[in-house]
Design a protein around this motif. Structure first.
Motif, PDB file in Angstrom:
ATOM      1  N   CYS A 124       0.839  -1.195   0.000  1.00 40.18           N
ATOM      2  CA  CYS A 124       0.000   0.000   0.000  1.00 40.18           C
ATOM      3  C   CYS A 124       0.876   1.247   0.000  1.00 40.18           C
ATOM      4  N   PRO A 125       1.071   1.866  -1.167  1.00 40.65           N
ATOM      5  CA  PRO A 125       1.756   3.157  -1.185  1.00 40.65           C
ATOM      6  C   PRO A 125       0.773   4.253  -0.784  1.00 40.65           C
ATOM      7  N   ASN A 126       1.243   5.246  -0.102  1.00 39.56           N
ATOM      8  CA  ASN A 126       0.388   6.399   0.171  1.00 39.56           C
ATOM      9  C   ASN A 126      -0.076   6.987  -1.155  1.00 39.56           C
ATOM     10  N   ARG A 127      -1.308   7.543  -1.188  1.00 35.78           N
ATOM     11  CA  ARG A 127      -1.768   8.134  -2.458  1.00 35.78           C
ATOM     12  C   ARG A 127      -0.881   9.301  -2.870  1.00 35.78           C
ATOM     13  N   HIS A 128      -0.233   9.939  -1.902  1.00 32.73           N
ATOM     14  CA  HIS A 128       0.811  10.917  -2.205  1.00 32.73           C
ATOM     15  C   HIS A 128       2.113  10.122  -2.298  1.00 32.73           C
ATOM     16  N   VAL A 129       2.421   9.678  -3.499  1.00 34.84           N
ATOM     17  CA  VAL A 129       3.388   8.595  -3.668  1.00 34.84           C
ATOM     18  C   VAL A 129       4.798   8.945  -3.208  1.00 34.84           C
ATOM     19  N   ASN A 130       5.112  10.220  -3.110  1.00 37.29           N
ATOM     20  CA  ASN A 130       6.463  10.602  -2.683  1.00 37.29           C
ATOM     21  C   ASN A 130       6.585  10.760  -1.171  1.00 37.29           C
ATOM     22  N   LYS A 131       5.515  10.473  -0.448  1.00 40.14           N
ATOM     23  CA  LYS A 131       5.551  10.612   1.009  1.00 40.14           C
ATOM     24  C   LYS A 131       6.375   9.505   1.660  1.00 40.14           C
ATOM     25  N   LEU A 132       6.342   8.300   1.070  1.00 37.93           N
ATOM     26  CA  LEU A 132       6.993   7.139   1.666  1.00 37.93           C
ATOM     27  C   LEU A 132       8.234   6.737   0.883  1.00 37.93           C
ATOM     28  N   GLU A 133       9.085   5.964   1.536  1.00 41.19           N
ATOM     29  CA  GLU A 133      10.147   5.258   0.818  1.00 41.19           C
ATOM     30  C   GLU A 133       9.539   4.026   0.166  1.00 41.19           C
ATOM     31  N   HIS A 134      10.046   3.678  -1.015  1.00 44.51           N
ATOM     32  CA  HIS A 134       9.541   2.522  -1.738  1.00 44.51           C
ATOM     33  C   HIS A 134      10.702   1.649  -2.196  1.00 44.51           C
ATOM     34  N   PRO A 135      10.432   0.366  -2.449  1.00 45.93           N
ATOM     35  CA  PRO A 135      11.475  -0.479  -3.040  1.00 45.93           C
ATOM     36  C   PRO A 135      11.957   0.107  -4.365  1.00 45.93           C
ATOM     37  N   GLU A 136      13.215  -0.124  -4.665  1.00 50.25           N
ATOM     38  CA  GLU A 136      13.825   0.465  -5.858  1.00 50.25           C
ATOM     39  C   GLU A 136      13.067   0.104  -7.129  1.00 50.25           C
ATOM     40  N   ALA A 137      12.528  -1.113  -7.197  1.00 47.30           N
ATOM     41  CA  ALA A 137      11.832  -1.551  -8.410  1.00 47.30           C
ATOM     42  C   ALA A 137      10.613  -0.692  -8.717  1.00 47.30           C
ATOM     43  N   LEU A 138      10.047  -0.042  -7.697  1.00 50.35           N
ATOM     44  CA  LEU A 138       8.847   0.769  -7.894  1.00 50.35           C
ATOM     45  C   LEU A 138       9.144   2.218  -8.261  1.00 50.35           C
ATOM     46  N   PRO A 140      10.726   3.929 -10.660  1.00 54.88           N
ATOM     47  CA  PRO A 140      10.417   4.472 -11.994  1.00 54.88           C
ATOM     48  C   PRO A 140       8.917   4.492 -12.303  1.00 54.88           C
ATOM     49  N   LEU A 141       8.131   3.771 -11.501  1.00 58.64           N
ATOM     50  CA  LEU A 141       6.702   3.621 -11.769  1.00 58.64           C
ATOM     51  C   LEU A 141       5.838   4.575 -10.952  1.00 58.64           C
ATOM     52  N   LEU A 142       6.456   5.341 -10.066  1.00 61.95           N
ATOM     53  CA  LEU A 142       5.681   6.226  -9.192  1.00 61.95           C
ATOM     54  C   LEU A 142       4.851   7.254  -9.958  1.00 61.95           C
ATOM     55  N   PRO A 143       5.352   7.838 -11.060  1.00 60.17           N
ATOM     56  CA  PRO A 143       4.486   8.779 -11.792  1.00 60.17           C
ATOM     57  C   PRO A 143       3.198   8.129 -12.299  1.00 60.17           C
ATOM     58  N   GLU A 144       3.271   6.878 -12.740  1.00 58.78           N
ATOM     59  CA  GLU A 144       2.067   6.197 -13.211  1.00 58.78           C
ATOM     60  C   GLU A 144       1.135   5.846 -12.055  1.00 58.78           C
ATOM     61  N   ILE A 145       1.710   5.462 -10.918  1.00 59.25           N
ATOM     62  CA  ILE A 145       0.880   5.169  -9.747  1.00 59.25           C
ATOM     63  C   ILE A 145       0.197   6.446  -9.261  1.00 59.25           C
ATOM     64  N   ASP A 146       0.923   7.554  -9.296  1.00 58.18           N
ATOM     65  CA  ASP A 146       0.351   8.851  -8.919  1.00 58.18           C
ATOM     66  C   ASP A 146      -0.832   9.202  -9.824  1.00 58.18           C
ATOM     67  N   LYS A 147      -0.653   9.038 -11.119  1.00 58.49           N
ATOM     68  CA  LYS A 147      -1.724   9.327 -12.078  1.00 58.49           C
ATOM     69  C   LYS A 147      -2.932   8.427 -11.823  1.00 58.49           C
ATOM     70  N   PHE A 148      -2.667   7.167 -11.530  1.00 56.81           N
ATOM     71  CA  PHE A 148      -3.738   6.207 -11.273  1.00 56.81           C
ATOM     72  C   PHE A 148      -4.507   6.571 -10.003  1.00 56.81           C
ATOM     73  N   CYS A 149      -3.790   6.946  -8.951  1.00 57.15           N
ATOM     74  CA  CYS A 149      -4.449   7.362  -7.707  1.00 57.15           C
ATOM     75  C   CYS A 149      -5.362   8.561  -7.953  1.00 57.15           C
ATOM     76  N   LYS A 150      -4.871   9.530  -8.694  1.00 63.68           N
ATOM     77  CA  LYS A 150      -5.675  10.730  -8.956  1.00 63.68           C
ATOM     78  C   LYS A 150      -6.890  10.402  -9.811  1.00 63.68           C
ATOM     79  N   PHE A 151      -6.732   9.490 -10.759  1.00 64.22           N
ATOM     80  CA  PHE A 151      -7.891   9.082 -11.559  1.00 64.22           C
ATOM     81  C   PHE A 151      -8.950   8.450 -10.662  1.00 64.22           C
TER      82      PHE A 151
END
Length: 352
Positions: A124-138, A140-151
């Motif tokens: 579960c990433p926070n909807r504000h995706v830059n608030k938390l630390e994430h595994p390295e594999a994720l 590059p994908l944070l901009p898409e997750i951010d867009k998806f959360c906002k949608f």
């Protein structure tokens, strides 16, 4: 103009649809393409009212995401499980039992029931995706997750909240104003993966019967049969997969805010049927919760609630906030030997 190149992601191949003859529940289908007009919203509000009264669950179609975009999000949703080493995941573990926080990983075998550990992993990433630390594999994908959360938040959650408010003869933004994007809350996207159980004596129930802690849940439909709801008559019925549809249900928060007019429906996840038993079950869900400081007391200004009657679970001055309700439920869920939680005199149990 060329489209930006997206990061490469390993494709998640979902299971083929089951051929089993299952008893499916007949849910209302809400066509979001009609929500652009006043006449369309009036029609949809009536369908939402009927659907929530009948089952507490709905389908949404024509929501604005194309099938290829949905497929891409399921590919991204599998990254926390398939592309992050198991020994790295505990670094990002959620503090569920300690603090009621669901941000980060819920690792497999964290919950225990009757001595049998669960086989669900979630991230579960926070909807504000830059608030938390994430595994390295994720990363590059944070901009898409951010867009998806906002949608999900602005185009799905808010529109459902408007239709619910309209069905109560309230101003359309009454509930939207309790779900502010920038306000503190546990509203978030969550990726979940159920693994085939190999534990001896494992139950057929992968997730106990429960109501959702929040207000509105947006589940992106996937083909592995497993989700069941308890009907108003107390029978268990399956939710049928619908390509690129959303499955919507209301949780405790809506039940309390509507004074029991709309009930949170008990649902569970069971072992897949035989022809899907060998597959994992990947979920992509947006869990809506009211702002942390919203008190869970009925919206008594609703003309509908005034006519139909209001079920008060506590005095208004004793109503818990959304934050407290969600955290106390998260702390208790999945603990060995805990079958219910009592919050301000209201008991919530779990169901087989």
């Amino acid at each position: 103009m060329t489209s930006p190149t997206l990061p490469n992601v390993q494709h998640y191949e979902p299971a083929p649809p089951t051929k089993a003859n299952l008893e499916y529940v007949d849910l209302a289908v809400i066509d979001f393409s009609k929500a652009a007009t006043e006449e369309g919203r009036a029609e949809l509000a009536d369908k939402v009212k009927e659907g929530l009264h009948n089952h507490g669950f709905l389908y949404i179609v024509n929501h604005g995401y194309k099938q290829e975009e949905t497929t891409r999000m399921f590919d991204i949703g599998d990254v926390p499980f398939s592309c992050v080493p198991d020994n790295e995941k505990p670094k990002y573990a959620a503090k569920m039992f300690e603090a009621g926080s669901e941000e980060g990983y819920k690792l497999r075998k964290y919950w225990v029931r009757d001595g049998i550990p669960d086989q669900l992993e979630q991230y579960c990433p926070n909807r504000h995706v830059n608030k938390l630390e994430h595994p390295e594999a994720l990363l590059p994908l944070l901009p898409e997750i951010d867009k998806f959360c906002k949608f999900n938040h602005f185009h799905v959650l808010n529109n459902i909240l408007r239709l619910i408010a309209r069905s109560l003869e309230l101003p359309e933004d009454t509930l939207v104003n309790k779900h502010n994007w920038d306000a503190p809350s546990e509203t978030a996207v969550r990726f979940l993966k159920y693994f085939p159980s190999t534990e001896e004596g494992a139950t057929d129930h992968l997730l106990q019967g429960h109501t959702d802690f929040g207000t509105v849940t947006v589940l992106w439909s996937q083909p592995v049969a497993g989700l069941q709801i308890q009907t108003r008559e107390g029978e268990w019925r399956w939710i049928c997969h619908m390509d690129n549809a959303l499955v919507i249900n209301v949780g405790d928060g809506i039940e309390f805010l509507t004074g029991g007019y709309y009930k949170a429906t008990i649902h569970r996840v069971v072992q897949p049927v035989e022809d899907q038993r060998q597959y994992t079950r990947l979920g992509v869900i947006y869990f809506g919760r009211a702002d942390d400081d919203v008190k869970l007391m009925p919206m008594a200004e609703s003309p509908v609630l005034q006519r139909e009657g209001i079920e008060r679970r506590w005095d208004d001055n004793q109503a818990p906030t959304m934050e407290r309700w969600g955290k106390e439920r998260a702390i208790a869920y999945g603990k060995q030997g805990v079958n219910e939680v009592n919050i301000n005199g209201v008991s919530v149990g779990y169901h087989d």
